[in-house]
Design a protein around this motif. Structure first.
Motif, PDB file in Angstrom:
ATOM      1  N   ARG A   1       0.979   4.307  16.032  1.00 10.99           N
ATOM      2  CA  ARG A   1       1.146   3.625  14.891  1.00 10.99           C
ATOM      3  C   ARG A   1       0.300   2.046  14.686  1.00 10.99           C
ATOM      4  O   ARG A   1       0.543   1.407  15.352  1.00 10.99           O
ATOM      5  N   GLY A   2      -0.685   2.187  13.528  1.00  9.72           N
ATOM      6  CA  GLY A   2      -1.243   0.986  13.497  1.00  9.72           C
ATOM      7  C   GLY A   2      -2.068   0.748  12.399  1.00  9.72           C
ATOM      8  O   GLY A   2      -1.819   1.438  11.276  1.00  9.72           O
ATOM      9  N   GLN A   3      -3.012  -0.239  12.067  1.00 10.00           N
ATOM     10  CA  GLN A   3      -3.580  -0.346  10.928  1.00 10.00           C
ATOM     11  C   GLN A   3      -5.202  -0.256  11.045  1.00 10.00           C
ATOM     12  O   GLN A   3      -5.668  -0.168  12.138  1.00 10.00           O
ATOM     13  N   LYS A   4      -5.843   0.589   9.953  1.00  7.58           N
ATOM     14  CA  LYS A   4      -7.141   0.854  10.038  1.00  7.58           C
ATOM     15  C   LYS A   4      -7.985  -0.398   9.873  1.00  7.58           C
ATOM     16  O   LYS A   4      -7.452  -1.338   9.175  1.00  7.58           O
ATOM     17  N   THR A   5      -8.920  -0.350  10.446  1.00 12.13           N
ATOM     18  CA  THR A   5     -10.087  -1.553  10.195  1.00 12.13           C
ATOM     19  C   THR A   5     -10.661  -1.335   8.741  1.00 12.13           C
ATOM     20  O   THR A   5     -10.438  -0.397   8.125  1.00 12.13           O
ATOM     21  N   ASP A   6     -11.193  -2.350   8.386  1.00 10.69           N
ATOM     22  CA  ASP A   6     -11.722  -2.558   6.940  1.00 10.69           C
ATOM     23  C   ASP A   6     -12.712  -1.336   6.697  1.00 10.69           C
ATOM     24  O   ASP A   6     -12.647  -0.609   5.581  1.00 10.69           O
ATOM     25  N   LYS A   7     -13.387  -1.020   7.755  1.00  8.40           N
ATOM     26  CA  LYS A   7     -14.348   0.044   7.652  1.00  8.40           C
ATOM     27  C   LYS A   7     -13.912   1.469   7.161  1.00  8.40           C
ATOM     28  O   LYS A   7     -14.304   2.426   6.620  1.00  8.40           O
TER      29      LYS A   7
ATOM     30  N   GLY B   1     -10.295   1.229  -1.949  1.00  9.94           N
ATOM     31  CA  GLY B   1      -9.429   0.727  -3.013  1.00  9.94           C
ATOM     32  C   GLY B   1      -8.469  -0.172  -2.379  1.00  9.94           C
ATOM     33  O   GLY B   1      -7.550  -0.820  -3.003  1.00  9.94           O
ATOM     34  N   ALA B   2      -7.999   0.009  -1.122  1.00 11.87           N
ATOM     35  CA  ALA B   2      -6.896  -0.510  -0.518  1.00 11.87           C
ATOM     36  C   ALA B   2      -7.069  -1.782   0.057  1.00 11.87           C
ATOM     37  O   ALA B   2      -8.280  -2.268   0.352  1.00 11.87           O
ATOM     38  N   GLU B   3      -6.189  -2.646   0.194  1.00 13.06           N
ATOM     39  CA  GLU B   3      -6.254  -3.974   0.831  1.00 13.06           C
ATOM     40  C   GLU B   3      -5.814  -3.717   2.334  1.00 13.06           C
ATOM     41  O   GLU B   3      -6.573  -4.359   3.132  1.00 13.06           O
ATOM     42  N   ALA B   4      -4.974  -2.975   2.583  1.00 11.59           N
ATOM     43  CA  ALA B   4      -4.812  -2.628   3.995  1.00 11.59           C
ATOM     44  C   ALA B   4      -4.141  -0.916   4.023  1.00 11.59           C
ATOM     45  O   ALA B   4      -3.476  -0.737   2.997  1.00 11.59           O
TER      46      ALA B   4
ATOM     47  N   ALA C   1      -8.679  13.026  18.464  1.00 12.02           N
ATOM     48  CA  ALA C   1      -7.510  12.174  17.628  1.00 12.02           C
ATOM     49  C   ALA C   1      -7.592  12.893  16.201  1.00 12.02           C
ATOM     50  O   ALA C   1      -8.337  13.415  15.842  1.00 12.02           O
ATOM     51  N   LEU C   2      -6.249  13.014  15.627  1.00 11.06           N
ATOM     52  CA  LEU C   2      -6.025  13.464  14.257  1.00 11.06           C
ATOM     53  C   LEU C   2      -5.227  12.575  13.524  1.00 11.06           C
ATOM     54  O   LEU C   2      -4.314  12.145  13.804  1.00 11.06           O
ATOM     55  N   GLN C   3      -5.992  11.976  12.497  1.00 10.96           N
ATOM     56  CA  GLN C   3      -5.172  10.978  11.419  1.00 10.96           C
ATOM     57  C   GLN C   3      -4.216  11.866  10.857  1.00 10.96           C
ATOM     58  O   GLN C   3      -4.464  12.746  10.235  1.00 10.96           O
ATOM     59  N   SER C   4      -2.879  11.454  11.109  1.00 13.23           N
ATOM     60  CA  SER C   4      -1.892  12.360  10.671  1.00 13.23           C
ATOM     61  C   SER C   4      -1.102  11.862   9.467  1.00 13.23           C
ATOM     62  O   SER C   4      -0.073  12.566   8.906  1.00 13.23           O
ATOM     63  N   GLY C   5      -1.343  10.729   8.976  1.00 14.73           N
ATOM     64  CA  GLY C   5      -0.471  10.403   7.640  1.00 14.73           C
ATOM     65  C   GLY C   5      -1.103   8.797   7.644  1.00 14.73           C
ATOM     66  O   GLY C   5      -0.962   8.031   8.482  1.00 14.73           O
ATOM     67  N   THR C   6      -1.178   8.317   6.234  1.00 14.72           N
ATOM     68  CA  THR C   6      -1.521   7.017   6.021  1.00 14.72           C
ATOM     69  C   THR C   6      -0.676   6.537   4.954  1.00 14.72           C
ATOM     70  O   THR C   6      -0.366   7.331   4.160  1.00 14.72           O
ATOM     71  N   SER C   7      -0.859   5.246   4.803  1.00 15.66           N
ATOM     72  CA  SER C   7       0.068   4.312   3.801  1.00 15.66           C
ATOM     73  C   SER C   7      -0.795   3.177   3.389  1.00 15.66           C
ATOM     74  O   SER C   7      -1.244   2.667   4.417  1.00 15.66           O
ATOM     75  N   HIS C   8      -1.027   2.980   2.339  1.00 14.92           N
ATOM     76  CA  HIS C   8      -1.944   1.957   1.855  1.00 14.92           C
ATOM     77  C   HIS C   8      -1.238   0.891   0.971  1.00 14.92           C
ATOM     78  O   HIS C   8      -0.393   1.341   0.103  1.00 14.92           O
ATOM     79  N   ASN C   9      -1.577  -0.206   1.091  1.00 20.31           N
ATOM     80  CA  ASN C   9      -1.082  -1.438   0.240  1.00 20.31           C
ATOM     81  C   ASN C   9      -2.365  -1.724  -0.567  1.00 20.31           C
ATOM     82  O   ASN C   9      -3.429  -2.244   0.034  1.00 20.31           O
ATOM     83  N   PHE C  10      -2.211  -1.588  -1.854  1.00 17.82           N
ATOM     84  CA  PHE C  10      -3.404  -2.057  -2.669  1.00 17.82           C
ATOM     85  C   PHE C  10      -3.206  -3.327  -3.272  1.00 17.82           C
ATOM     86  O   PHE C  10      -4.167  -3.826  -4.130  1.00 17.82           O
ATOM     87  N   GLY C  11      -2.158  -4.124  -2.894  1.00 16.85           N
ATOM     88  CA  GLY C  11      -2.120  -5.406  -3.657  1.00 16.85           C
ATOM     89  C   GLY C  11      -2.057  -5.173  -4.959  1.00 16.85           C
ATOM     90  O   GLY C  11      -1.648  -4.433  -5.473  1.00 16.85           O
ATOM     91  N   ASP C  12      -2.716  -6.307  -5.857  1.00 18.03           N
ATOM     92  CA  ASP C  12      -2.840  -6.235  -7.038  1.00 18.03           C
ATOM     93  C   ASP C  12      -4.167  -5.811  -7.782  1.00 18.03           C
ATOM     94  O   ASP C  12      -4.507  -5.700  -8.992  1.00 18.03           O
ATOM     95  N   GLY C  13      -5.054  -5.086  -7.096  1.00 16.21           N
ATOM     96  CA  GLY C  13      -6.304  -4.807  -7.221  1.00 16.21           C
ATOM     97  C   GLY C  13      -6.453  -3.608  -8.362  1.00 16.21           C
ATOM     98  O   GLY C  13      -6.922  -3.757  -9.220  1.00 16.21           O
ATOM     99  N   PHE C  14      -5.682  -2.541  -8.342  1.00 13.98           N
ATOM    100  CA  PHE C  14      -5.567  -1.303  -9.164  1.00 13.98           C
ATOM    101  C   PHE C  14      -4.969  -2.103 -10.404  1.00 13.98           C
ATOM    102  O   PHE C  14      -5.448  -1.614 -11.451  1.00 13.98           O
ATOM    103  N   ALA C  15      -3.811  -2.845 -10.265  1.00 14.53           N
ATOM    104  CA  ALA C  15      -2.879  -3.374 -11.396  1.00 14.53           C
ATOM    105  C   ALA C  15      -4.097  -4.099 -12.214  1.00 14.53           C
ATOM    106  O   ALA C  15      -3.880  -4.176 -13.256  1.00 14.53           O
ATOM    107  N   LYS C  16      -5.044  -4.949 -11.585  1.00 15.34           N
ATOM    108  CA  LYS C  16      -5.886  -5.500 -12.453  1.00 15.34           C
ATOM    109  C   LYS C  16      -6.734  -4.893 -12.932  1.00 15.34           C
ATOM    110  O   LYS C  16      -7.239  -4.951 -14.309  1.00 15.34           O
ATOM    111  N   ALA C  17      -7.368  -3.947 -12.221  1.00 18.11           N
ATOM    112  CA  ALA C  17      -8.231  -2.805 -12.969  1.00 18.11           C
ATOM    113  C   ALA C  17      -7.726  -2.067 -14.035  1.00 18.11           C
ATOM    114  O   ALA C  17      -8.443  -1.866 -15.156  1.00 18.11           O
TER     115      ALA C  17
END
Lengths: 477, 477
Positions: free
Chosen positions: B200-206, B211-214, B227-243
């Protein structure tokens, strides 16, 4: 507060404007919303929960008859769609076309599936070799797209959710048997689970599915007297098998074509639930399909002991789908809201009730209030839910029967069509010309030739030639 | 007989050619088939049953955390897709475009959803007004389309099935909490239900979502060390909300932007099950997700009493998902078939067994044979299924741990990457340049910055500058 106000503002009455009443209920019971793509909809949690309940129950019933679920692609290459002549003629004018993938144009256009006969046939052609591979009794749950010009939430939208079963059999008899079996399954489901009575019968050639030998249908009557086609089951014979080359080698080592069926039911059943059972307070849900069967509304919930007792009653009702409305709205708002959402039973529980060891149960369908001892709530709620389910069916059936008319002459038929919304039963000679004329002159379409035939007269209501079938006619969604 | 033969023909061994082994298993265990649309697949009954089990379990776990299901349209107008800059850049190159509806060209192109952030945002902008409307914790089950150039069944296909959760919250803290909560839910699901250990961990910015913050991720190791990326969870902050202008009026009457998340898991998990647990006899299914948990194979089934006893044993096992193979194939074929399909426990029952009042149970994962008294079969099967589930997880974890290497220098990292397939743990300075170089020179991508950090060295494995994070690197699907 703006939101709450909207909830309990009166909706248009159905007697005044049925179409507007329908739209109001859909919006205010928060079943769905319009999307930024014209003709498509956003199905909101309460609408989707209805679909989930429909889906779970149907899926269970399907699997009991040996159905297996699969998933076919969303896209159909244009050349594949064109393999069965009648089928492509029926669907090509209303499909959405994908012409680009990423930044490049596609070599062949793909249509977004309007239905998946061609995909299943293509698959079966490669997957079926021997009699041992039969029958194939597959189904898929998915969305399909039909580029309709005029749309209405749930009833007719450019994208809708459905299931589509597609089967392949060794013999014509077996295919016919499956076609009828699935129609019966749909009819029983509608009557038992959705409390919607249906007429079971066969479509005329004019109204049958593009590419089918025979289409069977169940037809329900909405509150405004219009019919809604609620589920169809098609026997394709070996037409698709010949177009797609689906052959198997039989026990006698002969290569034979399979016989196929397909059958579907869609999210328009949510529209049927609204239009059969709803009233001027909003949605009225049959208990079996209701996402929430019981709502408990505490009165003066901030007084000591009220919330405790409320949660106690909630725990007592754990066999049911139950919610507590402990929002900070007034009891009046909450009552209206629970009525708009169609929750079958409301439990009202205030300090005085608690002191007296009782609560008030309110039926959504009849507004009847029943005072019961708190200990007896679970038994009474169970009983009430059954009664409501039963009564709703009986009421819908009485309405349907009261709005089913027999026409013995063209004059009589016109008079009924103009003045008495409902099903019209009338004899027919069997030729499409009369059917076309009845549409033109009376404004009705043939809904079905019911399995239960009656001889109302000897001659066709339009042309006066010998009649071959009694037909249900009507205006329809 | 042609079909049976294919079933038990040896498949390519995984040591010889892992990719071919994978394809063989997918085909011969009848999980899916190629479709007439390039890059799309037909998911067959056994493959779809796996997805149904994944879906039911995940959906149950979602709902326990307050998730509600909804359904958004399949299509996104081009102008809507373009509203969030990073997002459109990430997805536009790989979407399918609808340009015609029916016989007419559309005024605006529609893309077939590659993911539905923009649709949810568009909906939330109209549906969220006040702090009372928050949080929104919605999810949908659907298919999405990404126009990939190279495809592989389940792992990378132009259309795949998934769920996508989309939530809106009043505060940044609450959004972050939900992002982490869902990642944890995915991780627990993979480990408990699929017996697949994950990092379990965080993706690098790359590597984060467009559109995600994290972006948080769970990463699993396949049998071949990829490796197989098996599930992801994104925090968008308020970026989409502003757009998209998604604002709510807070308790203090101030207009504020919501904070959003999204999270998804897909049919590629079926690929993970195959590649983590499979062996040279075919599929090996963890009991919890297996559509059939027990197959009973009667031996000399035509002898008197054998089928009777078989059906008796089947009835005794009604707490499990059990099937009887009473086809007219030989026992040997049936054994191979049940192994190819990965059924966790096989019960062999012949006339001699019946005479002795016993049966033979065979574990799919270890091939261990256990003779038990017929009366004890249900208890023993229950116990065995639990043991198998547990052992499969432990075995996968041991394999993962044995194929996780620490690299302290670039040389060492290259050596591991070239010779020891698996995860490589190494320190990183945090700059994208080093990440790019490691891809170029070592051939690995950053899988995640694990939550459980360890300090393997003070400096970045590539540039030698001070390290900020320990990272899991690897080759990946």
């Amino acid at each position: 507060m703006a939101k709450e106000k909207k909830m309990v503002e009166a909706i248009t009455s159905m007697e005044e404007d049925f179409a507007q009443w329908y739209t109001d209920v859909v919006k205010k019971a928060e079943l769905c919303d319009y999307a930024s793509v014209k003709g498509c909809m956003v199905i909101k949690p309460d609408g989707y929960a209805l679909w989930e309940n429909i889906q779970n129950e149907l899926d269970k019933r399907f699997k009991e008859t040996g159905v297996k679920n699969v998933y076919m692609p969303l896209f159909i290459p244009e050349s594949l769609l064109q393999k069965e002549k009648d089928h492509v003629e029926g669907f090509a004018p209303e499909v959405a076309w994908v012409t680009h993938g990423g930044l490049e144009p596609l070599q062949e256009r793909l249509c977004v599936r309007p239905t998946s006969e061609t995909l299943f046939c293509d698959f079966y052609a490669g997957d079926i070799h021997s009699y041992r591979d039969l029958p194939k009794v597959y189904n898929q749950w998915c969305s399909v797209v039909r580029w309709e010009k005029t749309t209405r939430p749930f009833l007719r939208s450019r994208e809708f959710l459905w299931q589509e079963g597609h089967t392949a059999h060794a013999t014509a008899e077996e295919a016919e048997e499956r076609t009828i079996q699935m129609l019966k399954l749909y009819a029983d489901f509608c009557e038992d689970f959705l409390a919607i009575p249906v007429v079971r019968g066969q479509k005329t050639d004019k109204e049958k599915f593009a590419g089918a030998e025979a289409t069977y249908t169940i037809e329900a009557l909405m509150h405004d007297g219009k019919a809604l086609q609620s589920g169809t089951s098609h026997n394709f014979g070996d037409g698709f098998a010949k177009a797609f080359g689906i052959q198997y080698s039989d026990k006698d080592n002969q290569l034979k074509y399979v016989h196929q069926t397909s059958w579907g039911m869609t999210t328009r059943m949510i529209g049927a639930i609204i239009m059969v059972h709803g009233d001027n307070e909003g949605l009225v849900l049959p208990p079996k399909v209701a996402p929430t069967q019981v709502v408990i509304v505490p009165i003066r919930q901030n007084l000591e002991g009220v919330m405790e007792k409320t949660l106690e009653v909630k725990d007592m009702l754990s066999n049911f789908r139950v919610k507590v409305d402990d929002s900070d709205k007034s009891p009046g708002w909450k009552f209206s809201e629970s009525e708009m959402r169609g929750i079958p039973v409301r439990v009202e529980l205030g300090p005085k009730d608690i002191e007296a060891g009782q609560a008030v149960l309110v039926r959504r369908d009849t507004h009847e209030k029943i005072t019961v001892a708190i200990d007896e709530i679970p038994a009474k709620v169970g009983e009430l839910l059954e009664t409501i389910q039963h009564d709703m069916f009986e009421r819908a059936k009485a309405h349907r029967d009261a709005h089913t008319y027999d026409a013995h002459s063209l004059e009589e038929m016109k008079d009924i069509a103009d003045n008495k919304p409902g099903f019209i039963r009338a004899m027919w000679c069997g030729c499409q010309e009369c059917e076309d004329k009845l549409k033109e002159e009376v404004g009705v379409t043939s809904r079905c030739m019911p399995f239960k035939q009656e001889k109302l007269a000897d001659t066709c209501v339009y042309c006066g030639k010998p009649a071959t079938k009694m037909v249900y006619w009507g205006k329809a969604y």
